[in-house]
Design a protein around this motif. Structure first.
Motif, PDB file in Angstrom:
ATOM      1  N   UNK A  11      -9.878  -1.448   1.569  1.00 31.59           N
ATOM      2  CA  UNK A  11      -9.133  -0.864   0.450  1.00 31.59           C
ATOM      3  C   UNK A  11      -8.820  -1.902  -0.611  1.00 31.59           C
ATOM      4  N   UNK A  12      -9.021  -3.161  -0.282  1.00 26.76           N
ATOM      5  CA  UNK A  12      -8.346  -4.179  -1.083  1.00 26.76           C
ATOM      6  C   UNK A  12      -9.253  -5.163  -1.795  1.00 26.76           C
ATOM      7  N   UNK A  35       0.838  -1.196   0.000  1.00 29.51           N
ATOM      8  CA  UNK A  35       0.000   0.000   0.000  1.00 29.51           C
ATOM      9  C   UNK A  35       0.869   1.240   0.000  1.00 29.51           C
ATOM     10  N   UNK A  36       0.246   2.343  -0.252  1.00 26.65           N
ATOM     11  CA  UNK A  36       0.905   3.645  -0.137  1.00 26.65           C
ATOM     12  C   UNK A  36      -0.205   4.637   0.200  1.00 26.65           C
ATOM     13  N   UNK A  77      -5.410  11.950   3.019  1.00 22.97           N
ATOM     14  CA  UNK A  77      -6.449  10.906   3.038  1.00 22.97           C
ATOM     15  C   UNK A  77      -6.607  10.281   1.660  1.00 22.97           C
ATOM     16  N   UNK A  78      -5.490   9.941   1.084  1.00 21.96           N
ATOM     17  CA  UNK A  78      -5.539   9.314  -0.234  1.00 21.96           C
ATOM     18  C   UNK A  78      -4.478   8.229  -0.306  1.00 21.96           C
ATOM     19  N   UNK A  79      -4.604   7.359  -1.278  1.00 21.48           N
ATOM     20  CA  UNK A  79      -3.623   6.299  -1.427  1.00 21.48           C
ATOM     21  C   UNK A  79      -4.215   5.102  -2.129  1.00 21.48           C
ATOM     22  N   UNK A 127      -7.917   5.097  -3.003  1.00 21.34           N
ATOM     23  CA  UNK A 127      -8.728   5.942  -2.130  1.00 21.34           C
ATOM     24  C   UNK A 127      -8.658   7.381  -2.619  1.00 21.34           C
ATOM     25  N   UNK A 128      -9.803   7.946  -2.873  1.00 22.57           N
ATOM     26  CA  UNK A 128      -9.881   9.352  -3.234  1.00 22.57           C
ATOM     27  C   UNK A 128      -9.906  10.154  -1.935  1.00 22.57           C
TER      28      UNK A 128
END
Lengths: 146, 146
Positions: free
Chosen positions: A144-145, A74-75, A81-83, A133-134
């Protein structure tokens, strides 16, 4: 998941493109019947398989050879609040074929510092899922996944 | 693990001190008999328990309530080959006591954006393990966490 929760599902191509940008991921497996997780550096094979290089005698090898594992990268930028997050799920196997070992030693993962009795582990990319994630949405309980 | 492999084991105090510096960790659990991993933001309770805040109807809640999970945090500098990793392993429980919910709502985790029907999840810090990586050593197959 809800369609407008601030996440965008990533296709396999985007997942592998993003994964290739980070050097370290986390292998998720079972150790003595408990969930276990271990950060390791890795590379991707041409088919999207995750490649690790480790000592043949490591505890990790004993735990994962032949088992289904997850490999997470992840990053996340907490300020914005994004990634993104990507998970590869599949069977982990120690590479025992000498020709394949030779190919990977030539082209694959390079250890930062070689370990004794190194072997390669391949995690088959049986399932590759990811989300982007916006900015501005909570991560809490939002997968997220997958 | 070998005594001179470039890692330093962290005591519980140092583990919790480092964890408190990062806003996002990864919850590791079992989903449909497969290993699963999900990045989430979190906070620490005064006793070292990991606190998440999520929707009561989330798939995550169904999967982890009452189960032993692992919660991993790390911070690795790939260029300098240094960093740390901490894993908290313990039972995850949805907070159902109204007074405890109220306390956590007042003092605990703050959502980036509130979700509907939010509940708190506590992960008991039954086992807290961590390692610090001294620069220049390979991560391959080296357990940063236990």
């Amino acid at each position: 998941m809800h369609p407008n929760d601030g996440f965008r599902e990533l296709d396999r191509h985007d997942c592998l493109r993003l994964m290739a940008k980070v050097p370290v991921g986390r292998i998720v497996y079972t150790r003595q019947a408990l969930p276990a997780v271990l950060p390791v550096n890795f590379s991707l094979d041409h088919d999207g398989a995750v490649l690790l290089r480790t000592s043949a005698t490591s505890e990790l090898i004993r735990a994962i050879d032949g088992a289904v594992v997850a490999f997470e990268t992840d990053d996340v930028d907490a300020d914005r609040h994004s990634g993104w997050s990507v998970v590869v799920t599949g069977t982990a196997t120690v590479v025992t074929d000498p020709a394949e070992h030779e190919r990977l030693a030539r082209t694959g993962t390079v250890s930062w510092v070689p370990a004794p009795q190194e072997v390669f582990v391949r995690i088959e990319p049986e399932l590759v899922t990811g989300r982007e994630l916006v900015g501005g949405h909570s991560l809490y309980g939002v997968d997220l996944t997958a």
